[in-house]
Design an enzyme around this catalytic site. Structure first.
Site, PDB file in Angstrom:
ATOM      1  N   LYS A   1       4.312  -4.739 -11.160  1.00 38.65           N
ATOM      2  CA  LYS A   1       5.784  -4.699 -11.262  1.00 38.65           C
ATOM      3  C   LYS A   1       6.403  -5.915 -10.575  1.00 38.65           C
ATOM      4  O   LYS A   1       7.323  -6.536 -11.104  1.00 38.65           O
ATOM      5  CB  LYS A   1       6.324  -3.420 -10.621  1.00 38.65           C
ATOM      6  CG  LYS A   1       5.842  -2.119 -11.260  1.00 38.65           C
ATOM      7  CD  LYS A   1       6.205  -0.910 -10.381  1.00 38.65           C
ATOM      8  CE  LYS A   1       5.401   0.318 -10.768  1.00 38.65           C
ATOM      9  NZ  LYS A   1       5.476   1.396  -9.755  1.00 38.65           N
TER      10      LYS A   1
ATOM     11  N   THR B   1      -0.429  -0.614  -9.285  1.00 37.64           N
ATOM     12  CA  THR B   1       0.481  -0.968 -10.376  1.00 37.64           C
ATOM     13  C   THR B   1       1.751  -1.588  -9.798  1.00 37.64           C
ATOM     14  O   THR B   1       2.454  -2.320 -10.492  1.00 37.64           O
ATOM     15  CB  THR B   1       0.865   0.270 -11.220  1.00 37.64           C
ATOM     16  OG1 THR B   1       1.241   1.324 -10.333  1.00 37.64           O
ATOM     17  CG2 THR B   1      -0.297   0.705 -12.097  1.00 37.64           C
TER      18      THR B   1
ATOM     19  N   LYS C   1      -4.225   1.043   2.562  1.00 38.50           N
ATOM     20  CA  LYS C   1      -3.258   0.069   2.056  1.00 38.50           C
ATOM     21  C   LYS C   1      -2.824  -0.913   3.152  1.00 38.50           C
ATOM     22  O   LYS C   1      -2.170  -1.913   2.877  1.00 38.50           O
ATOM     23  CB  LYS C   1      -2.052   0.786   1.451  1.00 38.50           C
ATOM     24  CG  LYS C   1      -2.388   1.526   0.141  1.00 38.50           C
ATOM     25  CD  LYS C   1      -1.201   2.356  -0.337  1.00 38.50           C
ATOM     26  CE  LYS C   1      -1.496   3.187  -1.579  1.00 38.50           C
ATOM     27  NZ  LYS C   1      -1.463   2.403  -2.834  1.00 38.50           N
TER      28      LYS C   1
END
Ligand code: PLP
Length: 875
Positions: free
Chosen positions: A682, A678, A576
């Site tokens: 958001k 996800t 990430k």
């Protein structure tokens, strides 16, 4: 604070026409609140704590679910629709109270009732512990899916484990992560209903005996599975589905042997061992850890759930009678089982075992049914995340299942060798068994072979799995492979967490967006509406101020709400690339130090997320971020130009406060590594702009909004592949980029850890010599892109226009869309927006279920529901 909550309260009051506070329902809630405080919590107001008030409110709200819940299940029993079973080792639910009030349509009434009683409802909402039975995206996806299945009127069930300890609480002490156990059930859980009368025995260990009547798994140890049910309300449609979580219980006769030997005390103490199965959630995100206890957890879920599914299938209504369905011929028409990753994939050999050993079905017939029922969702291509259970361990814990897996493999490889004669490579890559010193079962291969559909979770990811992990499976059975791009529920991730923005949207386009998120497209017509732009800016500013207040109050951190809120919240993982963000921070710092008069857009860079306790590098990343923050935040030269905050203990309830306040969303994984994401969705839905790579769902977000409305940088997936081919050498970037070199040297020389200059040697070593995620390769592109972000931020109108286009383009990322696709293309279940009747309306029955009274006047309708003839056979 008081005035801010007041405006929130005002907003919450008008949020829905089906959610109006009337004198009647406000009085009802006050009454039931007082009744529960007295009879359930057993307190009088003078000695009640905030938690007592929370519990009284929770029970009052729960009462509104009960009839809807029972009647939804009655309705399923009567209509016998195809049931959808979602199997997941994780459900990251967060809090339940506010979501329930919203979905039932009583939020305004509760707000008003509590206000009239002199209580602060927002304070009470904060008392609730998060149900943190998940690690990150995979667990939160399961929670969003349950909300969408109920909202789409599907007979959906979430099956999982009731961990006594959820994801650990993260404390940052001396810049390091410390884990504290999450004792979330300490004060009880008003949202669950234990069903101790429905215990299910689960077997482990033992041995297999073969005779002329078949295989017999004998001498096993037994643990009982006790179900705990939680209601899952749909959005204002009177559907309430069930999430059933299993809890391990010792059987009554546990260790009877010792008991007879006279060691009664020891026998009682030993009962705890069996109950350890559901004690704690494994805190790994995207990492496989092949522990025996985890294997037992996975099997425990599968075995208990399948027994329940089969019981419900058998116990069907036939005309007027409940009959025992004694054939499994209809099983695939009545049951769909979705495997959330391979974690519950032992359900495949377990169903085969039930069919063959217990039901005496032929292998061919059993396998035919199995493959029609199961579908498998792949969530990652990272090799360290793929489950490979040791055959030795399986032979010990689940000997019969290992035999069945071998048999599945033998028949599968038979087909392979017919298709590809004399092709050892194919046999090896398609085999469920990986040969070697320690033979292993490749669970992903098992899940593919045992399923009729295999899906990735974003378009790019679904393409990648066809080219990589499942290349040969795709060639063999291309029709199995499909894509289902992830989504998020707009109820929690907009309506609940961002009432200001929700209200503004509803003022402009009405409330349909809540269940038809595509309708946000209509916001595009206001792109040049100066008032709307100003309102959007106002809401964002209010959300930023609210987050600033929370950080001040809870963590004593001061941030400037006028600065650009640049946020990266997600699990800490090398792929990430929080380190890339960190290098940007250090570079900004160095630029300010070099030129203290530098005019830059003030930023507050916030990073949050948990590291798996055993993941050394992730914990070092947290430490580095906190060390860098300490230096940056205490340097007077920096002033208000740059502030770095580590957001401690990131979790669902914290996400609900952080995300609405973001200006910039960081989605910077190495292209090809983040299956979907996800969090990205958001942020987009809440009006943040994204800086990101062409990875996961970012790709589709860009397609929806247009590339001029997102900040894309770095290598795409093909370029990453090319770099792997040609060979990545981090030193080349380090040696040729002065700013990069300076930042790395500082980390390496102890600039951020003067008392321990060697502290981050290992981090630097990885970045320079073993970086699988090519941080340096994207460094310059990332910096350049961040400058473009700052430039745009200087033009608030243009920034806000892009913000509006982001919100307006986010409709695709509703989990309602995702679930409708699963329904139509995998489960053969049609979504529906029909509502069930209100509890006080004519009850559901065979004779008049088509004529539903629409009279909503409580007083004039008598509930003439009669118990059904055959009772509700444990639906
Ligand atoms: C949505 C969510 C995630 C997933 O975030 P990604 O950025 O997609 O990894 C993780 N944790 C929590 C608490 C979330 O709400």
């Amino acid at each position: 604070m008081a005035s801010a909550s007041q405006t929130d309260l005002e907003r919450r009051k008008q949020i829905s026409v089906r959610n109006i506070a009337t004198v009647g329902n406000v009085n009802d809630i006050k009454q039931s609140f007082n009744r529960h405080l007295h009879y359930t919590v057993v307190k009088d107001r003078n000695v009640s704590t905030s938690r007592d008030f929370y519990l009284a409110l929770a029970h009052s709200v729960r009462d509104h679910l009960t009839s809807r819940w029972i009647r939804t299940q009655q309705n399923y029993y009567e209509k016998d629709p195809k049931r959808v079973y979602y199997l997941s080792l994780e459900y990251y639910m967060g809090r339940t109270l506010t979501n329930t009030m919203i979905n039932i349509g009583i939020q305004s009434a509760c707000d008003e009732a509590l206000y009239q009683m002199g209580l602060d409802i927002e304070e009470l909402e904060e008392i609730e512990e998060d149900a943190g039975l998940g690690n990150g995206g995979l667990g939160r996806l399961a929670a969003c899916f349950l909300d969408s299945m109920a909202t789409l009127g599907m007979a959906g069930y979430g099956y999982g484990l009731r961990y006594e300890y959820g994801i650990f609480t993260q404390k940052i002490i001396d810049e390091e992560q410390i884990e504290e156990p999450d004792d979330w059930l300490r004060f009880g859980n008003p949202w669950e209903k234990a069903r101790p009368e429905y215990l299910i025995p689960i077997h482990f260990y033992g041995r297999v005996l073969h005779d002329e009547t078949g295989a017999h798994w004998i001498d096993t140890q037994t643990v009982q599975a006790m179900p705990y049910d939680s209601p899952i309300p749909g959005y204002q449609n009177n559907y309430v589905n069930t999430m059933r979580l299993w809890c391990a219980k010792s059987p009554h006769n546990f260790n009877l042997k010792f008991f007879n030997n006279g060691d009664y005390i020891q026998a009682v103490l030993d009962r705890n061992f069996a109950e350890n199965i559901t004690r704690v959630l494994y805190p790994n995100d995207n990492v496989f850890e092949g522990r025996e206890l985890r294997l037992k957890q996975e099997y425990f879920l599968c075995a208990a759930t399948l027994q329940d599914i089969i019981r419900r299938y058998r116990n069907a209504k036939f005309g007027e009678q409940t009959v025992d369905r004694n054939s499994f011929d209809e099983f695939p028409e009545k049951v769909a089982i979705q495997l959330n990753d391979t974690h519950p994939s032992l359900a495949i050999p377990e169903l085969m075992r039930i069919f063959i050993d217990l039901e005496k079905m032929s292998w061919e017939k059993a396998w035919n049914i199995c493959t029609k029922v199961f579908a498998y969702t792949n969530h990652t291509v990272l090799p360290e995340a793929l489950e490979r259970w040791s055959c030795g361990l399986l032979a010990h814990v689940l000997p019969r299942h290992l035999e069945i897996i071998y048999e599945i493999n033998a028949r599968h490889l038979q087909r392979v060798s017919e298709l590809y004669p004399n092709n050892l490579d194919k046999l090896r890559s398609l085999s469920l068994i990986e040969e070697g010193d320690d033979k292993k079962v490749n669970m992903a291969n098992l899940a593919v072979v045992g399923s009729h559909k295999v899906n990735g979770v974003a378009a790019i990811h679904s393409e990648i799995i066809k080219k990589t992990v499942f290349k040969d499976f795709y060639e063999m059975t291309p029709e199995k492979f499909t894509n289902k791009t992830n989504g998020i529920t707009p109820r929690r991730w907009l309506l609940l967490c961002n009432p200001g923005l929700s209200d503004l949207i509803s003022d402009k386009i009405g409330e349909e967006w809540i269940i038809h998120l595509e309708q946000l497209q209509q916001l595009k017509q206001f792109i040049n509406d100066a008032n709307f732009i100003r309102d959007i800016q106002r809401v964002k500013q209010e959300n930023k101020m609210r987050l600033a207040e929370i950080l001040k109050k809870e963590m004593n951190i001061e941030i400037n709400p006028a600065s650009l809120f640049d946020i990266q919240v997600k699990r800490i993982h090398e792929y990430k690339r929080q380190l890339l963000n960190c290098l940007h921070i250090i570079t900004l710092y160095n630029r300010i130090k070099c030129n203290p008069n530098l005019s830059i857009v003030p930023r507050t860079i916030m990073i949050g997320g948990k590291a798996a306790p055993g993941y050394h590098m992730a914990k070092q990343i947290i430490r580095l971020i906190n060390k860098v923050a300490k230096v940056v935040n205490n340097d007077p030269v920096v002033g208000n130009k740059l502030k770095v905050v580590f957001l401690e203990n990131y979790r669902v309830s914290f996400a609900e406060k952080i995300i609405p306040a973001a200006d910039l969303s960081e989605q910077i994984s190495t292209a090809g590594t983040e299956a979907s994401g996800t969090g990205n969705m958001k942020f987009m839905l809440n009006g943040a702009l994204t800086i990101g790579t062409l990875d996961g769902a970012n790709v589709e977000m860009m397609e929806e909004m247009g590339k001029e409305n997102i900040f894309i940088f770095g290598m795409n997936e093909q370029e990453v592949e090319q770099l792997k081919q040609t060979g990545y050498n981090a030193w080349n970037y380090y040696n040729t980029n002065v700013e990069l070199k300076m930042a790395i040297d500082q980390i390496n020389n102890g600039f951020f850890s003067p008392k321990n200059p060697d502290m981050f040697k290992d981090v630097v070593n990885v970045l320079l010599n073993h970086d699988r995620f090519f941080v340096f390769a994207d460094y310059q592109s990332y910096l350049d892109c961040q400058e473009k972000v700052s430039d745009l931020y200087k033009n608030p109108i243009e920034w806000t226009r892009k913000t509006i286009l982001n919100i307006a383009s986010s409709g695709k990322f509703s989990s309602d869309r995702t679930i409708a696709e699963y329904g139509r293309e995998i489960w053969n279940v049609e979504p529906s927006f029909d509502k069930l009747p209100e509890p006080h309306q004519t009850p559901i029955s065979k004779t008049n279920n088509t004529t539903v009274t629409n009279n909503t006047n409580n007083a004039t309708i008598t509930n003439n529901a009669k118990p059904m003839k055959n009772g509700l056979k444990n639906e």
